[in-house]
Write an enzyme that holds these catalytic residues in place. Sequence first.
Site, mmCIF file in Angstrom:
data_model
loop_
_atom_site.group_PDB
_atom_site.id
_atom_site.type_symbol
_atom_site.label_atom_id
_atom_site.label_comp_id
_atom_site.label_asym_id
_atom_site.label_seq_id
_atom_site.Cartn_x
_atom_site.Cartn_y
_atom_site.Cartn_z
ATOM 1 N N GLU A 151 0.833 -1.203 0.000
ATOM 2 C CA GLU A 151 0.000 0.000 0.000
ATOM 3 C C GLU A 151 0.864 1.248 0.000
ATOM 4 O O GLU A 151 1.833 1.334 0.755
ATOM 5 C CB GLU A 151 -0.888 -0.003 1.252
ATOM 6 C CG GLU A 151 -1.448 1.342 1.660
ATOM 7 C CD GLU A 151 -1.821 1.419 3.123
ATOM 8 O OE1 GLU A 151 -1.961 2.550 3.637
ATOM 9 O OE2 GLU A 151 -1.965 0.365 3.777
ATOM 10 N N LYS B 66 -9.665 -2.170 9.751
ATOM 11 C CA LYS B 66 -8.354 -1.832 10.310
ATOM 12 C C LYS B 66 -8.532 -1.200 11.682
ATOM 13 O O LYS B 66 -9.239 -0.200 11.821
ATOM 14 C CB LYS B 66 -7.611 -0.865 9.383
ATOM 15 C CG LYS B 66 -6.236 -0.461 9.911
ATOM 16 C CD LYS B 66 -5.481 0.431 8.935
ATOM 17 C CE LYS B 66 -5.948 1.868 9.015
ATOM 18 N NZ LYS B 66 -5.045 2.784 8.267
#
Length: 211
Positions: free
Chosen positions: A40, A129
Amino acid sequence: MKLTNELMSSRLVAIVRGIKREEARAAGAGLAAGGVKLMEVTMNTAGALDIMQDWRSAYDGQAYVGAGTVLNVNMAREAVSAGAQFLISPNVDMNVISFALEQGIDIWPGAMTPTEIAAAFYAGAEVVKLFPMASLGLEYLREIRGPLNHIPLIATGGVTPQNIADYFEAGASAVGIGSSLLPKDALAKGNTEEIAQCAARFVQAAVRMNP
């Protein structure tokens, strides 16, 4: 979704933030060589869209490329146009979740409270998350897992090779790892071999903790 399954298998996401495009090439090469499957780059990194395009071109079929710090639908749209295969955010934005689902893109939003975590999950995010993990601590993760053990959580923040097992034992389904994956000296010198060795240590540790 395909990448949620990959996340549950490999159990880690590499987070790259605030580096230059040339450094990102070395970072991507090292991470991919070290066995990292999910990489990411945060959207508040200068040139993030270019970096994503570089990574997609270089590592397609070897690793998946995503966008982090996706704060709104405009960011999400830009990221997907640049080739992002998954989206991660530090917050719960229902519009971003809806957009990702419409596009068939995995979305793993960031949440802190039980209300936020549950809201994100029932809005369609298959994984949430837990952020900011370094501040919340492992005891918080353990407590959250009690009533919310049906919701897979990515614990992000403070993960090192020494404590990664503690995160999984506390109930994390996966971890997000940033600066500890990319030694500063190796990054500055473009030493992809050292980055790969560091990444491999995390990858192996995560695999060992597979249930």
